[in-house]
Design a protein around this motif. Structure first.
Motif, short mmCIF file in Angstrom:
data_model
loop_
_atom_site.label_atom_id
_atom_site.label_comp_id
_atom_site.label_asym_id
_atom_site.label_seq_id
_atom_site.Cartn_x
_atom_site.Cartn_y
_atom_site.Cartn_z
N TYR A 129 45.57 53.48 46.89
CA TYR A 129 46.59 52.49 46.52
C TYR A 129 47.71 53.10 45.68
O TYR A 129 48.76 52.46 45.49
CB TYR A 129 45.96 51.32 45.78
CG TYR A 129 45.28 50.32 46.70
CD1 TYR A 129 46.02 49.39 47.41
CD2 TYR A 129 43.91 50.34 46.87
CE1 TYR A 129 45.41 48.48 48.26
CE2 TYR A 129 43.27 49.44 47.72
CZ TYR A 129 44.03 48.51 48.41
OH TYR A 129 43.41 47.62 49.25
N THR A 148 48.09 42.42 49.10
CA THR A 148 46.75 42.98 48.93
C THR A 148 45.76 41.91 48.47
O THR A 148 44.64 41.81 49.00
CB THR A 148 46.78 44.14 47.91
OG1 THR A 148 47.64 45.18 48.41
CG2 THR A 148 45.39 44.70 47.68
N GLU A 195 44.35 50.76 51.20
CA GLU A 195 45.76 50.41 51.25
C GLU A 195 46.33 50.43 52.66
O GLU A 195 47.39 49.84 52.93
CB GLU A 195 46.57 51.37 50.35
CG GLU A 195 46.91 52.71 50.93
CD GLU A 195 45.71 53.64 51.10
OE1 GLU A 195 45.90 54.72 51.66
OE2 GLU A 195 44.60 53.30 50.66
#
Length: 412
Positions: free
Chosen positions: A38, A132, A146
């Motif tokens: 991420y 997210t 991610e």
């Protein structure tokens, strides 16, 4: 490596990422690499403002053409108004993943281009966090970390993603489907960046993986000294150094560490011989990139035979460097990496007696005194002293006789 190779047209920097992990550690993920991926989402915050574009690549990739060609795709991204660019994923979706939003199979972000300037000019941080969390609440912990967020962005805002040709991230994992990129052909000529996805990496038996692994092994064998020749600044310091190719046991209190620097051609015999020494041992092997690979294989194959108290290090040789300067560097390195209070610096390991008898004699002396060991021909073959004195000796770069009045222990 970058310090010693001095590659032309390359400027490099190191960035501390440990603290950045606090910004993503609240995000659960089922991905084997955890949630560090991420960090791609806020590279615009991690990198300096003068960095407006970045290509992020996993470390299990290699580049087979000038990276400037890939960089040229930023113009296409800008024309499209894209935040990021990536190649298609080459894995069929299973489990929960077919339910996740994506165009076709989505993308693989092992190679991803980011327009940091555009991200900074928008509310990108709010966008990726909200997306997210939305995916997390609806589908649970993401299996691709991610990558699922990027794929969802492409699904809902196709213009945000510029699709790179598949050759810029050709995935080599066992479950990757080559035909997604190659079709019915087996033409690897279009592949620019092979990517060793999954766990097996270089040991995979997949045909495409074996093909590019051979290329990778050829790259590993390249000796930069032979390529750069005399155009390189060979007087740069320090030499390219790889510490603890094999890490030995920590020394006990009061032990004497034997330290020897040897050329690669002598390394295997010396590694075997130093098992006689009762204390810990540092062996510094000097050689080329090609020889480092051979040493790595040797250490893997003979792990059990090598003494548990022996640590192995590697220093890349410098062809045109003044020999005295290089010798002083090796002595300084030996003193710096020594983990005991006393060190026996082997100036000639082949003629130095490293028996229990020698060890006992040296261990009985004061810890801070210099002791030179001579051969029967009166040549200096060893120096025993404290770690601190050894560092001073290396720093001053003077012959032994000029820095102390020495007690001699004559080798018989």
């Amino acid at each position: 490596m970058f310090q010693t190779w001095r590659l032309k047209r390359l400027r490099w920097s190191l960035y501390e990422l440990d603290r950045a992990h606090d910004r993503v550690d609240y995000i659960p993920t089922a991905h084997r690499a955890g949630n560090m991926g991420y960090l791609r989402m806020f590279a615009h915050d991690l990198l300096p403002l003068y960095v407006e574009k970045v290509i992020l690549m996993d470390t299990d990739t290699i580049i087979l053409e000038d990276i400037a060609v890939l960089h040229g795709y930023f113009k296409n991204m800008q024309d499209q108004g894209a935040f990021f660019g990536a190649s298609p994923d080459m894995y069929k979706r299973y489990g929960i993943r077919p339910k996740l939003p994506s165009l076709d199979l989505g993308m693989n972000v092992g190679v991803i281009m980011l327009d940091l300037k555009r991200m900074r000019e928008t509310n990108w941080d709010d966008l990726w966090r909200e997306e997210t969390l939305r995916l997390l609440q609806k589908f649970g912990p993401p299996s691709a970390s991610e990558q699922d967020t990027f794929a969802s962005f492409e699904y809902s805002h196709p213009n945000w993603c510029y699709r790179l040709p598949c050759g810029y991230n050709f995935q080599l994992g066992e479950w990757a489907v080559d035909s997604i990129c190659l079709g019915d052909s087996v033409d690897y000529g279009k592949i620019v960046i092979p990517h060793w996805t999954e766990d097996k990496k270089w040991t995979s038996n997949k045909t495409s993986a074996r093909h590019f692994t051979r290329i990778y092994q050829c790259i590993q064998m390249i000796d930069w000294e032979e390529i750069n020749g005399e155009d390189t600044d060979m007087n740069m310091s320090p030499a390219r150094t790889l510490l603890y190719m094999k890490d030995g046991e920590k020394p006990n209190s009061g032990e004497i560490t034997l330290s020897a620097a040897v050329p690669f051609r002598e390394a295997f015999d010396v590694i075997d011989r130093v098992r006689e020494w009762p204390g810990t041992v540092d062996v510094i092997v000097v050689g080329s990139d090609r020889e480092r690979m051979k040493l790595r294989d040797f250490l893997r194959e003979h792990k059990k035979e090598i003494g548990g108290r022996t640590s192995i290090h590697f220093v890349h040789k410098r062809i045109n460097l003044d020999i005295d300067r290089f010798t002083h560097y090796l002595h300084k390195l030996a003193a710096d990496i020594c983990r005991s209070d006393m060190i026996l610096l082997a100036l000639d390991i082949h003629n130095l007696d490293i028996s229990h008898q020698t060890y006992d004699v040296l261990a009985s002396e004061a810890i801070d005194r210099f002791t030179i060991i001579h051969s029967t021909k009166k040549s200096e073959i060893g120096l025993k002293t404290s770690k601190k004195n050894a560092q001073q000796y290396a720093d001053e770069k003077k012959p032994l006789k000029e820095i102390a009045t020495l007690f001699e222990y004559v080798y018989h």
